[in-house]
Design a protein around this motif. Structure first.
Motif, PDB file in Angstrom:
ATOM      1  N   VAL A 107       0.919  -1.223  -0.010  1.00 49.28           N
ATOM      2  CA  VAL A 107      -0.128   0.065   0.116  1.00 49.28           C
ATOM      3  C   VAL A 107       0.700   1.317   0.146  1.00 49.28           C
ATOM      4  CG1 VAL A 107      -1.574   1.246   1.360  1.00 49.28           C
ATOM      5  CG2 VAL A 107      -1.828  -0.994   1.593  1.00 49.28           C
ATOM      6  N   SER A 108       0.474   2.120  -0.798  1.00 45.43           N
ATOM      7  CA  SER A 108       1.198   3.455  -0.942  1.00 45.43           C
ATOM      8  C   SER A 108       0.375   4.557  -0.038  1.00 45.43           C
ATOM      9  CB  SER A 108       1.345   4.114  -2.242  1.00 45.43           C
ATOM     10  OG  SER A 108       0.415   4.553  -2.880  1.00 45.43           O
ATOM     11  N   SER A 109       0.866   5.463   0.708  1.00 43.84           N
ATOM     12  CA  SER A 109      -0.043   6.478   1.085  1.00 43.84           C
ATOM     13  C   SER A 109      -0.650   7.333   0.137  1.00 43.84           C
ATOM     14  CB  SER A 109       0.836   7.210   2.211  1.00 43.84           C
ATOM     15  OG  SER A 109       1.756   7.963   1.331  1.00 43.84           O
ATOM     16  N   ASN A 110      -0.156   7.575  -1.148  1.00 42.39           N
ATOM     17  CA  ASN A 110      -0.733   8.177  -1.895  1.00 42.39           C
ATOM     18  C   ASN A 110      -1.979   7.457  -2.462  1.00 42.39           C
ATOM     19  OD1 ASN A 110       1.082  10.315  -1.892  1.00 42.39           O
ATOM     20  ND2 ASN A 110       2.647   9.535  -3.289  1.00 42.39           N
TER      21      ASN A 110
ATOM     22  N   THR B 110      -3.134  11.548   3.791  1.00 40.66           N
ATOM     23  CA  THR B 110      -2.159  11.206   3.254  1.00 40.66           C
ATOM     24  C   THR B 110      -1.039  10.451   4.052  1.00 40.66           C
ATOM     25  OG1 THR B 110      -0.734  13.248   4.276  1.00 40.66           O
ATOM     26  CG2 THR B 110      -2.134  13.481   2.240  1.00 40.66           C
ATOM     27  N   LYS B 111      -1.549  10.211   5.240  1.00 40.78           N
ATOM     28  CA  LYS B 111      -0.776   9.435   6.201  1.00 40.78           C
ATOM     29  C   LYS B 111       0.704  10.236   6.479  1.00 40.78           C
ATOM     30  CE  LYS B 111      -1.477   5.365   7.385  1.00 40.78           C
ATOM     31  NZ  LYS B 111      -2.028   4.880   8.441  1.00 40.78           N
ATOM     32  N   ASN B 112       0.720  11.399   6.516  1.00 40.50           N
ATOM     33  CA  ASN B 112       1.805  12.294   6.804  1.00 40.50           C
ATOM     34  C   ASN B 112       1.551  13.286   7.817  1.00 40.50           C
ATOM     35  OD1 ASN B 112       4.380  13.332   6.060  1.00 40.50           O
ATOM     36  ND2 ASN B 112       3.490  14.771   4.518  1.00 40.50           N
TER      37      ASN B 112
ATOM     38  N   TRP C 277      19.354  20.924  20.574  1.00 40.95           N
ATOM     39  CA  TRP C 277      19.054  19.508  20.964  1.00 40.95           C
ATOM     40  C   TRP C 277      17.737  19.368  21.375  1.00 40.95           C
ATOM     41  CZ3 TRP C 277      17.695  18.146  25.665  1.00 40.95           C
ATOM     42  CH2 TRP C 277      17.321  16.793  26.014  1.00 40.95           C
ATOM     43  N   PHE C 278      16.958  20.186  21.979  1.00 43.91           N
ATOM     44  CA  PHE C 278      15.745  20.084  22.165  1.00 43.91           C
ATOM     45  C   PHE C 278      14.853  19.814  21.254  1.00 43.91           C
ATOM     46  CE2 PHE C 278      11.278  21.597  22.736  1.00 43.91           C
ATOM     47  CZ  PHE C 278      10.946  20.720  24.144  1.00 43.91           C
ATOM     48  N   TYR C 279      14.941  20.555  20.190  1.00 42.88           N
ATOM     49  CA  TYR C 279      13.962  20.331  18.877  1.00 42.88           C
ATOM     50  C   TYR C 279      14.258  19.091  18.254  1.00 42.88           C
ATOM     51  CZ  TYR C 279      13.162  25.203  19.871  1.00 42.88           C
ATOM     52  OH  TYR C 279      12.765  26.488  20.739  1.00 42.88           O
ATOM     53  N   SER C 280      15.686  18.600  17.989  1.00 47.06           N
ATOM     54  CA  SER C 280      15.892  17.502  17.348  1.00 47.06           C
ATOM     55  C   SER C 280      15.515  16.292  17.986  1.00 47.06           C
ATOM     56  CB  SER C 280      17.275  17.550  17.178  1.00 47.06           C
ATOM     57  OG  SER C 280      18.330  17.456  18.208  1.00 47.06           O
ATOM     58  N   THR C 281      15.562  16.285  19.466  1.00 46.39           N
ATOM     59  CA  THR C 281      15.355  15.334  20.222  1.00 46.39           C
ATOM     60  C   THR C 281      13.716  14.933  20.163  1.00 46.39           C
ATOM     61  OG1 THR C 281      17.135  15.467  21.628  1.00 46.39           O
ATOM     62  CG2 THR C 281      15.372  14.047  22.511  1.00 46.39           C
ATOM     63  N   ALA C 282      12.932  16.044  20.482  1.00 44.12           N
ATOM     64  CA  ALA C 282      11.457  16.023  20.114  1.00 44.12           C
ATOM     65  C   ALA C 282      11.164  15.480  19.136  1.00 44.12           C
ATOM     66  CB  ALA C 282      10.826  17.381  20.706  1.00 44.12           C
ATOM     67  N   ILE C 283      11.921  15.730  17.826  1.00 44.92           N
ATOM     68  CA  ILE C 283      11.470  15.311  16.407  1.00 44.92           C
ATOM     69  C   ILE C 283      11.585  13.820  16.596  1.00 44.92           C
ATOM     70  CG2 ILE C 283      12.257  15.340  14.082  1.00 44.92           C
ATOM     71  CD1 ILE C 283      12.697  18.429  14.558  1.00 44.92           C
ATOM     72  N   GLU C 284      12.804  13.312  17.060  1.00 46.00           N
ATOM     73  CA  GLU C 284      13.086  11.787  17.015  1.00 46.00           C
ATOM     74  C   GLU C 284      12.033  11.049  17.804  1.00 46.00           C
ATOM     75  OE1 GLU C 284      16.940  11.621  18.635  1.00 46.00           O
ATOM     76  OE2 GLU C 284      18.079  12.430  17.074  1.00 46.00           O
ATOM     77  N   GLY C 285      11.537  11.792  18.695  1.00 46.89           N
ATOM     78  CA  GLY C 285      10.488  11.123  19.505  1.00 46.89           C
ATOM     79  C   GLY C 285       9.328  11.041  18.773  1.00 46.89           C
ATOM     80  N   ALA C 286       8.954  12.185  18.060  1.00 45.26           N
ATOM     81  CA  ALA C 286       7.713  12.059  17.147  1.00 45.26           C
ATOM     82  C   ALA C 286       7.994  11.003  15.946  1.00 45.26           C
ATOM     83  CB  ALA C 286       7.370  13.713  16.465  1.00 45.26           C
ATOM     84  N   GLU C 287       9.092  11.108  15.230  1.00 47.84           N
ATOM     85  CA  GLU C 287       9.100  10.294  14.203  1.00 47.84           C
ATOM     86  C   GLU C 287       9.165   8.860  14.348  1.00 47.84           C
ATOM     87  OE1 GLU C 287      12.089  10.307  10.614  1.00 47.84           O
ATOM     88  OE2 GLU C 287      13.119  10.538  12.590  1.00 47.84           O
ATOM     89  N   THR C 288       9.877   8.600  15.669  1.00 47.69           N
ATOM     90  CA  THR C 288       9.435   6.922  16.093  1.00 47.69           C
ATOM     91  C   THR C 288       8.121   6.319  16.223  1.00 47.69           C
ATOM     92  OG1 THR C 288      11.690   6.990  17.266  1.00 47.69           O
ATOM     93  CG2 THR C 288      10.345   5.343  17.894  1.00 47.69           C
ATOM     94  N   ALA C 289       7.381   7.583  16.839  1.00 44.99           N
ATOM     95  CA  ALA C 289       5.855   7.074  17.228  1.00 44.99           C
ATOM     96  C   ALA C 289       5.181   7.048  15.880  1.00 44.99           C
ATOM     97  CB  ALA C 289       5.317   8.030  18.138  1.00 44.99           C
ATOM     98  N   LEU C 290       5.594   7.923  15.075  1.00 45.04           N
ATOM     99  CA  LEU C 290       4.688   7.982  13.661  1.00 45.04           C
ATOM    100  C   LEU C 290       5.073   6.693  12.918  1.00 45.04           C
ATOM    101  CD1 LEU C 290       5.084  11.689  12.861  1.00 45.04           C
ATOM    102  CD2 LEU C 290       3.036  10.592  13.249  1.00 45.04           C
TER     103      LEU C 290
ATOM    104  N   GLY D  61       2.448   3.724  11.003  1.00 43.54           N
ATOM    105  CA  GLY D  61       2.616   3.888   9.392  1.00 43.54           C
ATOM    106  C   GLY D  61       2.709   5.364   8.904  1.00 43.54           C
ATOM    107  N   TYR D  62       3.018   6.274   9.604  1.00 44.02           N
ATOM    108  CA  TYR D  62       2.950   7.385   9.131  1.00 44.02           C
ATOM    109  C   TYR D  62       4.376   8.276   8.799  1.00 44.02           C
ATOM    110  CZ  TYR D  62      -1.872   8.406  10.343  1.00 44.02           C
ATOM    111  OH  TYR D  62      -3.491   8.607  10.581  1.00 44.02           O
ATOM    112  N   ASP D  63       4.340   9.135   7.594  1.00 46.59           N
ATOM    113  CA  ASP D  63       5.508   9.849   7.585  1.00 46.59           C
ATOM    114  C   ASP D  63       5.457  11.082   8.173  1.00 46.59           C
ATOM    115  OD1 ASP D  63       6.321   7.739   5.473  1.00 46.59           O
ATOM    116  OD2 ASP D  63       5.093   8.792   4.016  1.00 46.59           O
ATOM    117  N   LEU D  64       6.603  11.802   8.208  1.00 46.60           N
ATOM    118  CA  LEU D  64       6.923  12.813   8.787  1.00 46.60           C
ATOM    119  C   LEU D  64       7.590  13.907   8.000  1.00 46.60           C
ATOM    120  CD1 LEU D  64       8.295  13.756  12.469  1.00 46.60           C
ATOM    121  CD2 LEU D  64       9.293  14.887  10.383  1.00 46.60           C
TER     122      LEU D  64
END
Length: 339
Positions: free
Chosen positions: A47-50, A59-61, A72-85, A89-92
């Motif tokens: 399955v493609s998100s498109n 869009t699953k995005n 550091w704070f922003y990059s670490t928060a992004i890493e946490g969100a990306e892992t959860a997404l 099955g979601y893109d970031l």
């Protein structure tokens, strides 16, 4: 590689039905769903998100909007969100607004409103009512990290309380001459973080019967270099403070480096405490108030999933307080007798 058309032909249904079946929509009967799944397995279709977005409007995005990328704070928060997404099955898609007001206007007036994302996470950005209303009018859920946003579910720490707790810890060790390295004016733009942490610092001193000395407060830009330069000003005073509370760990690390440069011992000559629990904090033995940015990113995704896939549990609180923890290391100790 087979596509959605081949799956539809094999299953004897329309491409829209394939998209609905593979995305789990309840409007497709169990028998049809099983037929579509069997066809997809037989053909090795992924399955493609498109493609699924054609039928679901999704869009699953998820778009993540930040003011800086290099902190550091922003990059670490992004890493946490990306892992959860990724687990869901979601893109970031990352939107860095560090380029100024033109970049911000372009993101909020064009990219986020073209339905390129299903939802938005705003990290340490005080969205305007117009920005919020435009997204909500497009049925785009928003979660904020860093401070309250009217009408938006947010995650935040109490910066006043956190700063007071850090200062109270130094007071509890017996320090009475405590300096503060605060955020500078450029850091004031969203949620007034420097002011709030300054308020907590002043409140702790006042509660202890100590009048805050404005000469013991200097500002910096939340970087190691900025903290280093600010600490040099404080530590070369004739009446040197016995402790320094820095509004971030990066500035606290800069303070430790400045002390070493001047031949001072930490904590014997000066105690240092910060806020964050930066990835280098343990290496420098830094006492700090941890605020767990990766966890903040993960929790923001959990809230977005509730918005995107409601289960009837209600919206919940608009502003959710985040956990913090005092982590004591070797950079703090009772003041020594200087004779």
């Amino acid at each position: 590689m087979p596509g959605i058309i081949e799956v539809a032909m094999r299953a004897g249904v329309s491409t829209a039905t394939v998209s609905r079946a593979l995305s789990g929509k309840s409007s497709v009967s169990d028998a049809t769903r099983e037929r579509v799944l069997a066809a997809a397995r037989d053909l090795g279709y992924v399955v493609s998100s498109n493609a699924s977005g054609l039928a679901t409007g999704r869009t699953k995005n998820v778009g993540v909007v930040i003011p800086f990328l290099t902190r550091w704070f922003y990059s670490t928060a992004i890493e946490g969100a990306e892992t959860a997404l990724l687990h869901r099955g979601y893109d970031l898609t990352l939107y860095n607004l560090g380029g100024g007001p033109d970049d911000r206007r372009s993101v909020f007036e064009h990219f986020l409103l073209r339905k390129r994302v299903d939802a938005v996470i705003a990290i340490s950005l005080e969205l305007t009512p117009d920005e919020v209303n435009r997204l909500l009018a497009m049925n785009t859920p928003i979660v904020g990290i860093g401070g309250p946003l009217p009408g938006v579910r947010t995650l935040s720490i109490d910066d006043v309380a956190v700063a007071k707790r850090a200062t109270d810890y130094l007071l509890g060790l017996g320090h009475r001459s405590i300096a503060h390295i605060a955020g500078d004016q450029a850091s004031e733009r969203d949620f007034h973080l420097p002011t709030n942490r300054r308020v907590g610092f002043d409140a702790a001193l006042s509660a202890a019967g100590i009048h805050p000395d404005p000469t013991l407060i200097v500002t910096a830009d939340f970087t190691i270099e900025g903290g280093h330069n600010a600490a040099l000003q404080l530590l070369t005073r004739s009446a040197r403070p016995t402790a320094i509370f820095a509004a971030s760990d990066e500035m606290a690390i800069g303070t430790i480096l400045a002390a070493r440069e001047l031949g001072l011992r930490v904590p014997e000559d000066v105690s240092v405490i910060g806020i964050d629990d930066h990835e280098l904090a343990a290496f420098f033995g830094l006492t700090t108030i941890a605020q767990y940015p990766a966890e903040q990113g993960r929790r923001a995704v959990e809230i977005l999933m509730e918005e995107l896939h409601p289960g009837g549990g209600g919206v919940g609180d608009l502003n959710i307080p985040l956990r913090v923890e005092l982590i004591v290391r070797s950079s703090t100790a009772p003041p020594s007798n200087r004779g």
